[in-house]
Design a protein around this motif. Structure first.
Motif, short mmCIF file in Angstrom:
data_model
loop_
_atom_site.label_atom_id
_atom_site.label_comp_id
_atom_site.label_asym_id
_atom_site.label_seq_id
_atom_site.Cartn_x
_atom_site.Cartn_y
_atom_site.Cartn_z
N ALA A 187 1.20 6.15 -13.63
CA ALA A 187 0.47 5.46 -12.56
C ALA A 187 -0.65 4.60 -13.12
O ALA A 187 -0.91 3.49 -12.63
CB ALA A 187 -0.08 6.46 -11.55
N ALA A 188 -1.33 5.09 -14.16
CA ALA A 188 -2.42 4.31 -14.77
C ALA A 188 -1.88 3.02 -15.38
O ALA A 188 -2.47 1.95 -15.20
CB ALA A 188 -3.13 5.16 -15.82
N VAL A 189 -0.76 3.10 -16.08
CA VAL A 189 -0.15 1.90 -16.67
C VAL A 189 0.36 0.98 -15.57
O VAL A 189 0.21 -0.24 -15.65
CB VAL A 189 0.97 2.28 -17.66
CG1 VAL A 189 1.72 1.05 -18.14
CG2 VAL A 189 0.38 3.04 -18.85
N THR A 190 0.95 1.56 -14.52
CA THR A 190 1.41 0.77 -13.38
C THR A 190 0.25 -0.01 -12.76
O THR A 190 0.36 -1.21 -12.49
CB THR A 190 2.08 1.67 -12.32
OG1 THR A 190 3.21 2.32 -12.91
CG2 THR A 190 2.51 0.87 -11.10
N ALA A 191 -0.87 0.67 -12.53
CA ALA A 191 -2.04 0.02 -11.93
C ALA A 191 -2.55 -1.11 -12.82
O ALA A 191 -2.90 -2.20 -12.32
CB ALA A 191 -3.14 1.05 -11.68
N GLY A 219 0.77 -1.23 0.00
CA GLY A 219 0.00 0.00 0.00
C GLY A 219 0.80 1.28 0.00
O GLY A 219 0.90 1.95 1.02
N ILE A 220 1.38 1.65 -1.16
CA ILE A 220 2.07 2.93 -1.27
C ILE A 220 1.23 3.95 -2.05
O ILE A 220 1.69 5.03 -2.36
CB ILE A 220 3.48 2.79 -1.90
CG1 ILE A 220 3.41 2.19 -3.30
CG2 ILE A 220 4.40 1.99 -0.98
CD1 ILE A 220 4.75 2.22 -4.04
N MET A 221 -0.03 3.56 -2.30
CA MET A 221 -0.94 4.51 -2.95
C MET A 221 -1.37 5.54 -1.90
O MET A 221 -1.75 5.18 -0.79
CB MET A 221 -2.17 3.81 -3.51
CG MET A 221 -3.07 4.73 -4.31
SD MET A 221 -4.52 3.89 -4.98
CE MET A 221 -5.63 4.04 -3.61
N VAL A 222 -1.28 6.83 -2.26
CA VAL A 222 -1.61 7.88 -1.29
C VAL A 222 -2.92 8.59 -1.60
O VAL A 222 -3.52 9.21 -0.72
CB VAL A 222 -0.47 8.92 -1.19
CG1 VAL A 222 0.77 8.27 -0.58
CG2 VAL A 222 -0.15 9.57 -2.52
N ARG A 223 -3.37 8.53 -2.84
CA ARG A 223 -4.64 9.16 -3.20
C ARG A 223 -5.04 8.70 -4.60
O ARG A 223 -4.31 7.97 -5.25
CB ARG A 223 -4.53 10.69 -3.16
CG ARG A 223 -3.68 11.30 -4.24
CD ARG A 223 -3.70 12.85 -4.23
NE ARG A 223 -3.05 13.36 -5.40
CZ ARG A 223 -1.75 13.57 -5.52
NH1 ARG A 223 -0.93 13.31 -4.50
NH2 ARG A 223 -1.25 14.05 -6.65
N TYR A 245 1.01 7.05 -6.40
CA TYR A 245 1.88 6.30 -5.50
C TYR A 245 3.04 7.18 -5.04
O TYR A 245 3.53 8.00 -5.81
CB TYR A 245 2.47 5.08 -6.21
CG TYR A 245 1.46 4.17 -6.85
CD1 TYR A 245 0.75 3.23 -6.09
CD2 TYR A 245 1.21 4.22 -8.23
CE1 TYR A 245 -0.16 2.37 -6.69
CE2 TYR A 245 0.30 3.36 -8.82
CZ TYR A 245 -0.39 2.45 -8.05
OH TYR A 245 -1.30 1.61 -8.64
N HIS A 246 3.47 6.99 -3.80
CA HIS A 246 4.67 7.67 -3.27
C HIS A 246 5.68 6.62 -2.87
O HIS A 246 5.34 5.64 -2.19
CB HIS A 246 4.33 8.53 -2.06
CG HIS A 246 3.76 9.86 -2.44
ND1 HIS A 246 3.61 10.86 -1.52
CD2 HIS A 246 3.33 10.38 -3.62
CE1 HIS A 246 3.09 11.93 -2.12
NE2 HIS A 246 2.91 11.64 -3.39
N TYR A 247 6.93 6.84 -3.28
CA TYR A 247 8.01 5.93 -2.91
C TYR A 247 9.30 6.72 -2.77
O TYR A 247 9.77 7.33 -3.73
CB TYR A 247 8.18 4.84 -3.97
CG TYR A 247 9.34 3.92 -3.70
CD1 TYR A 247 9.29 2.97 -2.68
CD2 TYR A 247 10.50 4.00 -4.46
CE1 TYR A 247 10.36 2.12 -2.43
CE2 TYR A 247 11.58 3.16 -4.21
CZ TYR A 247 11.50 2.22 -3.19
OH TYR A 247 12.56 1.40 -2.94
N GLN A 248 9.85 6.76 -1.57
CA GLN A 248 11.13 7.40 -1.28
C GLN A 248 11.27 8.79 -1.92
O GLN A 248 12.25 9.11 -2.56
CB GLN A 248 12.29 6.50 -1.71
CG GLN A 248 12.36 5.21 -0.93
CD GLN A 248 13.57 4.38 -1.26
OE1 GLN A 248 14.32 4.65 -2.19
NE2 GLN A 248 13.77 3.32 -0.48
N GLY A 249 10.24 9.61 -1.75
CA GLY A 249 10.27 10.96 -2.27
C GLY A 249 9.83 11.11 -3.72
O GLY A 249 9.71 12.23 -4.23
#
Length: 194
Positions: A172-176, A140-144, A160-164
């Motif tokens: 993000a859409a392709v990642t999802a 769960g690195i999705m923030v909104r 998503y947020h990861y290390q800044g």
């Protein structure tokens, strides 16, 4: 996760590696590291660029006249941007076409690679290269969720947020979409092992 994940992904992805080439057509490549804890590779665009400075994206870009197909576009851009030659990756297939907010048609390809290969960011295009373990997306690195409109339709896209780093928009859409495919492959593995 092991080689079985890559086999299942290959079965789920389109085996047609060629895609129609249109005027405003681009390609990106989702690179998944091999091993027990696979990670997805992202890049951050250089801040001095005119278009999309500082945004997180996948290696890729617009088709050029010398590219025989969109897979060639993705592989060429990959080598130009991160120094990973095509012979170092195993192409697993492609995801369905997607469109950016400005209407550019993009074909995402998926490939696996050895994470120990020394990657070098082309400083003329990128500020950095980073990898996010798939397990962190599951944790769960999705923030909104952002809502975008295109041609009268609304689309909800995770951020998503990861290390800044912030992964949003088209990337993000392709990642999802890719993560849904991974979840389906994992579910299939669980069913087959029952």
């Amino acid at each position: 996760m092991s080689l079985s994940l890559f086999k299942m992904l290959s079965a789920e992805l389109s085996d047609s590696l060629r895609a129609d080439i249109g005027q405003s057509h681009a390609a990106v490549i989702l690179l998944l590291s091999r091993g027990d804890n696979p990670a997805l590779l992202f890049t951050k665009r250089a801040l001095h660029l005119r278009n999309h400075p500082g945004e997180v994206c996948f290696p890729g870009g617009m088709r050029e006249p010398g590219d025989i197909n969109l897979l060639a576009t993705a592989l060429r851009e990959m080598e130009e941007e991160i120094g990973l030659p095509a012979h170092e990756v195993q192409v697993l297939g492609r995801l369905p076409e997607a469109y950016t907010r400005v209407g550019t048609r993009v074909t995402p390809f998926v490939a696996s690679f050895d994470a120990s290969y020394p990657l070098v960011a082309a400083l003329s295009e990128l500020d950095s290269i980073f990898m996010v373990p798939l397990s962190l997306f599951e944790q769960g690195i999705m923030v909104r969720e952002d809502v975008f409109e295109r041609e009268g339709r609304s689309y909800t896209i995770p951020v998503y947020h990861y290390q800044g780093y912030e992964i949003w928009g088209f990337t993000a859409a392709v990642t999802a979409r890719f993560l849904r495919l991974v979840a389906k492959a994992n579910d299939s593995k669980l069913i087959n092992n029952s």
